[in-house]
Every structure is written in structure tokens, then in C-alpha cells.
Design a protein around this motif. Sequence first.
Motif, PDB file in Angstrom:
ATOM      1  N   UNK A 206       0.849  -1.190   0.000  1.00 24.99           N
ATOM      2  CA  UNK A 206       0.000   0.000   0.000  1.00 24.99           C
ATOM      3  C   UNK A 206       0.888   1.245   0.000  1.00 24.99           C
ATOM      4  N   UNK A 207       0.640   2.130  -0.946  1.00 25.67           N
ATOM      5  CA  UNK A 207       1.323   3.424  -0.977  1.00 25.67           C
ATOM      6  C   UNK A 207       0.339   4.474  -1.446  1.00 25.67           C
ATOM      7  N   UNK A 208       0.612   5.718  -1.068  1.00 21.94           N
ATOM      8  CA  UNK A 208      -0.257   6.819  -1.495  1.00 21.94           C
ATOM      9  C   UNK A 208       0.575   8.085  -1.649  1.00 21.94           C
ATOM     10  N   UNK A 209       0.075   9.028  -2.429  1.00 22.40           N
ATOM     11  CA  UNK A 209       0.718  10.327  -2.555  1.00 22.40           C
ATOM     12  C   UNK A 209      -0.274  11.318  -3.138  1.00 22.40           C
ATOM     13  N   UNK A 210       0.069  12.584  -3.015  1.00 21.94           N
ATOM     14  CA  UNK A 210      -0.749  13.636  -3.601  1.00 21.94           C
ATOM     15  C   UNK A 210      -0.225  13.930  -5.000  1.00 21.94           C
ATOM     16  N   UNK A 211      -1.136  14.156  -5.943  1.00 19.53           N
ATOM     17  CA  UNK A 211      -0.714  14.409  -7.329  1.00 19.53           C
ATOM     18  C   UNK A 211      -0.328  15.857  -7.559  1.00 19.53           C
ATOM     19  N   UNK A 212      -0.903  16.772  -6.794  1.00 25.69           N
ATOM     20  CA  UNK A 212      -0.544  18.177  -6.942  1.00 25.69           C
ATOM     21  C   UNK A 212      -0.825  18.894  -5.634  1.00 25.69           C
ATOM     22  N   UNK A 213      -0.310  20.075  -5.498  1.00 26.60           N
ATOM     23  CA  UNK A 213      -0.478  20.813  -4.254  1.00 26.60           C
ATOM     24  C   UNK A 213      -1.829  21.492  -4.153  1.00 26.60           C
ATOM     25  N   UNK A 214      -2.069  22.114  -3.012  1.00 23.39           N
ATOM     26  CA  UNK A 214      -3.296  22.873  -2.829  1.00 23.39           C
ATOM     27  C   UNK A 214      -4.381  22.079  -2.130  1.00 23.39           C
TER      28      UNK A 214
END
Length: 558
Positions: free
Chosen positions: A504-512
Amino acid sequence: MSFKNYKKYEPVKLDDRRWPSNTIKKAPIWCSVDLRDGNQSLPIPMNVEKKTKMFYLLKEMGFKEIEVGFPSASKAEFDFTRKLIEENMLDDDMTIQVLTQAREELIKKTFEAIDGCKRAIVHVYNSTSTLQREVVFKKDKEAIIDIAVNGVKLIKECAKKSNVKEIILEYSPESFTGTELDYALEICEAVIEAWEPTEENKIIINLPATVEMSMPNVYADQIEWFCRNISCRESVIISVHTHNDRGTGVAATELAMLAGADRVEGTLFGNGERTGNLDMLTVAMNLYSQGIDPELNIDNINHIITVYEECTLLKVHERHPYAGELVYTAFSGSHQDAIKKGLDVYNQNENKYWEVPYLPINPSDIGREYEAIIRINSQSGKGGIAYILQAEYGYKLPKKMHPEVGKLIQGVTDRTGKELNPQEIYDIFNKEYFEQDSILSLNRFESIIEDKDTKKKDVKVTVSAEVTFRGETKQVKGIGNGPIAAFVKGIRELDIEPFKLVEYEEHSMNGGADAQAVAYIGLINEKDEVKFGIGKDSNINLASIRALISAINRHMKN
């Protein structure tokens, strides 16, 4: 074919040669001969309009010395030289160079062409090689020296009467590399004596490899020997003009610089007779890659290529050093993986020297983009595909997922035999992980934390959801220590093969505040087969559930 038809080039006796221990510390004096030597070798020579366009490119690049033509050879060459002067196209710190043979009528015509110029180099030459003396001119050594000296004396007389503020003499013993070294020195000494240069008003002695006849180290020996034996070295600028008959014009020039050469003549991309002149851009970029200021403006290579190709009607080869279309493209999978890792490390460390595998310079330094670095075909590897998905579309795939995605893309390239561009790669990726025929799909999802005291351990989460499974709407409910665990318990009631979550991994694609979250989930079934799923949503919990469903669907469709 018989190798016995050829004789070995005799080396220079220079047992105490010093150039191998030297280093290049600064750029040479550059002189472009694109408008003369380069132009005469074109199948369709440049007209005045194209020569003017090329001149402005060279000027924009920062060349201060430009050989503009052979004005006594044709009206077109004469008129172009006059155009430069009469239309004030020369900056105050620029010097035009004009070529002439050591013949009276040609020298006088040359001075007519440069009349009114602020500063000009008059480049006079005659062939000194053993072969040309015997075969072409049928003259002895003394007669050849007389030609050179008489030509220089006439130039000196014309210079005194000329309306040119400053005349610099350049003399070339043409076919220097085919000339006995002691005789080349003798004729140059005679020219120097006739011209009488000083430290303030130096003479240029140009030692051309008119035909490249030896290994570049031999040329370096010749240049060092000449520099060490020429009189009044402090009043002489040693210039080199290499050709590329053996394919080592760049190496010969760089070794000549180690051996004492002060000045370099050549063309952009090496255009010239036979296999060409020295490629000055390659030498300049070689200096740049070693942390030396090349003193030329070469930060927009695409613009330079465009103007060059328009003016010369020649094509810069895809593999041309630094400039070629494919130079910053990796087809090998191992290369792609190494480039990706190198770029990741470089981008995480500011104010650091450029060190990325397989890329000697940063492509962006010369106006190239990272998007062009990796192209995907049947020879590509998983690292390159992962790089494209991250660089172009923002997906930072878990490393354990790379082989799966690599196999998916390579399946297509193996079937088609074609190269895939980034958009085609993304379309395959998107269809596989986001648009597959859904065995299981999510209609509604809600999660409730039973105890909102986050300091407590083992807080339970209740999930209720509506799904469509094999075409039928189902209501599922589950309790677990997180939304994923609760949802998994809920769908256990459906006819889904057993699986276990292993990644399992996760991340944000862009800021804001409106950033999209991306989750990656790897599931293993009872056959020890691992498949990944990907989910994307503004809500991280929903992104995770979508990733889980994506992985389940990929397991069950096979």
C-alpha cells in the motif's frame, strides 16, 4: 583491397612531450569559417540572404572572428563582404576574416573588399606539402617560400595604404600535416620576418590538418614541437584548423590545445570538404561539460539547428554529439532506470554538480526538455516507463509495481514493433487500471469512526457501501481498524476469491486544498499472484477503496 598500398605516417621525435600532462583551462579564440570553408563545400552554396542569416546567428552566438569569404574569388563573395561593412553589420569588437591566395591580383582585390572596415584578418595561404610541391606546383622549397614571402610583403604594402584601421595577418602553410615539420617552420619563420609582428600586433600562424593524415596525438606532437621551436612565440597566435578525414577532428583539436594552440577554426556541426571541418560546437560543449566557460552562447541548441539547417540545407544527424534529436533519448531499459534514479537524486539535492547516469550534461542547459529523454519501444525497461508516468502524468508507482506496468507496456510494443509516445503509454496504463470492464464497482461509500478519541488504540471504523458485483447491486457493511479493512470485511460476503493485501502506498498528485490523492494497493491471491490496483480521488479513503477495487477486478478478469 591491399593495406600494403599505404605507408605509415611518420611520428614526431618528441621524447619529452609535455602536452599529455597539461589541462585545458579556458576557451580558445574561436573563428567560424562557416561562411567560407563551410559554404564552399555545400551542394547548394548559400546565397546572400542565407549568408546574412548565418552571419547573424554566428554573431548572436558570440563569435568575434568570422571568416566571411574569399572576396577575390567571385562577385558574390566580394558583394557580401561589402554588405557587411557598408550596412554596419559588425559590432565594434568583431573582426572579419577574408581568405586569399598569395597572388598579387587576388590580394589587391581582397583589400578593395575590406575597404573601410575597422578591423580585418587577411588570411593568406599557399600549399607547402611535399606531395603538392612535387605533383601540383612542381616547385622546390625555395620557390614555395618565395610565393609566401612575396604575398606577405604585398599585403604589408597594401595595409599601409588601406582605409582599414587594423590589419592582422594570418598565414597558413596549407597541408601542414603533409609538410616536413622543419620546412613548415622554415617557411613560417620567413613569413614572420617579412611581417615583423610584435606582442601588441601579433601574427596568426594557422597550422591546418587540411587532410587528417595521422592519429590526433601525432598532430599534438607537431603543434607542441612548432610552439617550442618558433621564434618570438610571444608575438605569434598559434591557430589550428582540423579536418575530419579519420573521424578524429575534435580529438586532434583538443590535443592541439593541450599542446599550445591558442585559436581554433571550424564550423557549426563540422560542415566542410570530404568528411568535414572541425565541429566547433562539440568542442565548446566538451569544455562546458568540464566546467569551463566556452565563451559562446550555446544555450538554445534547437534555434542553432533550425537556422543552420535552413541556411545550409543540411540535416543534423540524430546522433550528433549534444545536438542530435536522439542524444537525450534512452531506449535501453537499464539506461532508462539509471536516468530515472539519477534525476530523482539530483532533483532532491539543490546546488549540486550535475551527475546523472548517461547524461553528461543537463539537457535543459541547452534548451532541451526532460520529456524527450525517454522513449519506449520493445527494448525499453520498467524504469523508463515509470519515469514517463511520473514526469508526464504525476504517478509515482511503487517500485514493486514497476515490473507489472513494464510487462503491460512491453506486451504492446512486442505485438506492434512500434515505439510508444507518452500519451500512448498513458492510454494503455489508464485503460488497464481505471477503465477495465468492472466485475466489481463502487456506487456509494460511507465510513464512520465509532470512537473519535484518536489517542485510543484500535479505534473501529464502520463502513457501509453499495456496490455492483457481476451486474447486481449489493449492500455491504463491515467493521475494521480502518476504512480499507472494514470494506474488505464487507465484501467477503460476495463471491470473491480470497486475497491478502501486501502493498500500500499513497501520494498527492498536486499541491493545494483540491489536490488529488492517488493510492496503490497490491493484492496476492491463493496462487501467490500479485496484482496492483490504482485509485484516485480528492478523498484519500475513497482513493484507497478505488485502488482496492481496481486490484480485485484485475485479479478476477484473468
